[in-house]
Write a protein that holds these residues in place. Structure first.
Motif, PDB file in Angstrom:
ATOM      1  N   UNK A 106       0.642  -1.154  -0.191  1.00 53.60           N
ATOM      2  CA  UNK A 106      -0.084   0.001   0.104  1.00 53.60           C
ATOM      3  C   UNK A 106       0.891   1.233   0.218  1.00 53.60           C
ATOM      4  N   UNK A 107       2.087   1.346   0.666  1.00 51.76           N
ATOM      5  CA  UNK A 107       2.930   2.340   0.768  1.00 51.76           C
ATOM      6  C   UNK A 107       4.323   1.792   0.762  1.00 51.76           C
ATOM      7  N   UNK A 108       5.359   2.365   0.198  1.00 55.04           N
ATOM      8  CA  UNK A 108       6.618   2.265   0.621  1.00 55.04           C
ATOM      9  C   UNK A 108       7.372   3.507   1.003  1.00 55.04           C
ATOM     10  N   UNK A 109       8.020   3.539   2.062  1.00 57.88           N
ATOM     11  CA  UNK A 109       8.561   4.715   2.747  1.00 57.88           C
ATOM     12  C   UNK A 109      10.140   4.333   3.081  1.00 57.88           C
ATOM     13  N   UNK A 110      10.808   5.338   3.490  1.00 54.35           N
ATOM     14  CA  UNK A 110      12.200   5.152   3.996  1.00 54.35           C
ATOM     15  C   UNK A 110      12.353   4.075   5.051  1.00 54.35           C
ATOM     16  N   UNK A 111      11.452   4.519   6.278  1.00 53.12           N
ATOM     17  CA  UNK A 111      11.454   3.735   7.379  1.00 53.12           C
ATOM     18  C   UNK A 111      10.381   2.574   7.603  1.00 53.12           C
ATOM     19  N   UNK A 112       9.154   2.810   6.752  1.00 52.18           N
ATOM     20  CA  UNK A 112       8.136   2.062   7.208  1.00 52.18           C
ATOM     21  C   UNK A 112       7.600   1.606   5.676  1.00 52.18           C
ATOM     22  N   UNK A 113       7.133   0.372   5.504  1.00 49.15           N
ATOM     23  CA  UNK A 113       6.443  -0.258   4.362  1.00 49.15           C
ATOM     24  C   UNK A 113       5.017  -0.804   4.826  1.00 49.15           C
ATOM     25  N   UNK A 114       4.003  -0.302   4.319  1.00 47.52           N
ATOM     26  CA  UNK A 114       2.806  -0.791   4.607  1.00 47.52           C
ATOM     27  C   UNK A 114       2.187  -1.730   3.648  1.00 47.52           C
TER      28      UNK A 114
END
Length: 268
Positions: A78-86
């Motif tokens: 749903x979302x890929x970020x630098x510190x969290x992937x959902x």
């Protein structure tokens, strides 16, 4: 490889889809244990989150009971970020969705020292505790109780054995994978199992009956050291066919490694 690691294996089929073969050793009665299903879903989802191997926050809804054998899993980033992937993951059998969950994955530093953490409960060591699983005596089968060893404090054991009245729902003791199954190589996966491995906390106030989880949220707070996990579980309310249950787990170094809270049906 431990039995738990083998039992939670998934095969990638492409396009965010996986296949799993659910191990009957994780049955409780005729339904698969919810923590085991979370571990299978988690393993499938985290394969799509390279660099973020730890499920720091997860929430699951249990729609229908699952049985042993083949199962399909759909995963979506749903979302890929630098510190969290959902991610979202859903498990199905025979074309029906059974469990769906959202996972926020990150990376925990095993060497990190907490700024603050709740102290581990003052429990007798496992060798001073006693084994008991009311689910085994109720179903007449070993099943799940042969995969997880639970050691209850004398106070909890007395309550579960119906020798004393419990003023409020509470369980305490230690748990670990059955030694004959081997030490799980996936600590995050085993924590997902462990937060839903205990008998329902209401078992201390009434005889054991199936208590299916409706929703469970859990947080991974640290990477556990190998060895038994200390646990404390408590409930705040059981009314009108519903009850809540909170579980905290500490590793052998006394670090808080997992927290969970669930809402479940009572007396089915």
């Amino acid at each position: 490889m431990s039995r738990f690691d083998r039992a939670t294996r998934v095969r990638a089929d492409g396009d965010g889809r996986c296949t799993a073969d659910l191990d009957p050793g994780y049955l409780i009665g005729t339904a698969m244990n919810g923590g085991y299903l979370m571990a299978v879903l988690q393993r499938a989802a985290l394969a799509s989150a390279p660099g973020h191997p730890h499920p720091v926050s997860s929430a699951y809804h249990f729609l229908r009971p699952a049985g042993p054998g083949p199962a399909r899993i759909r995963t979506e980033v749903l979302k890929t970020g630098r510190t969290v992937t959902t991610l979202r993951a859903t498990l199905s059998q025979d074309g029906r969705d059974l469990v769906t969950g959202h996972i926020s994955a990150g990376r925990l530093d095993p060497r990190a020292a907490p700024d603050y953490t709740a102290a581990a409960p003052d429990l007798p060591p496992p060798e001073a505790c006693r084994r008991l699983d009311p689910r085994r005596s109720a179903t007449g089968e070993e099943g799940f109780s042969g995969r997880i060893e639970q050691y209850f404090t004398p106070r909890t054991w007395e309550r579960l054995a119906r020798r004393t009245e419990a003023p409020e729902p509470e369980l305490a003791g230690h748990l670990r994978a059955a030694p004959g199954d081997g030490e799980p190589a996936d600590p995050a996966g085993f924590l997902a199992l462990a937060v839903d491995a205990l008998p329902p906390v209401v078992s201390v106030v009434r005889p054991w009956r199936w208590a299916p989880t409706v929703e469970l949220t859990w947080h991974m707070r640290a990477v556990p050291e190998p060895g038994p996990l200390a646990f404390r579980a408590e409930g705040r309310s059981a009314a009108d066919g519903w009850f809540d249950e909170s579980v905290e787990l500490w590793d052998v170094k006394g670090r808080l490694v997992a927290q969970a809270r669930q809402l479940a049906r009572s007396g089915l």
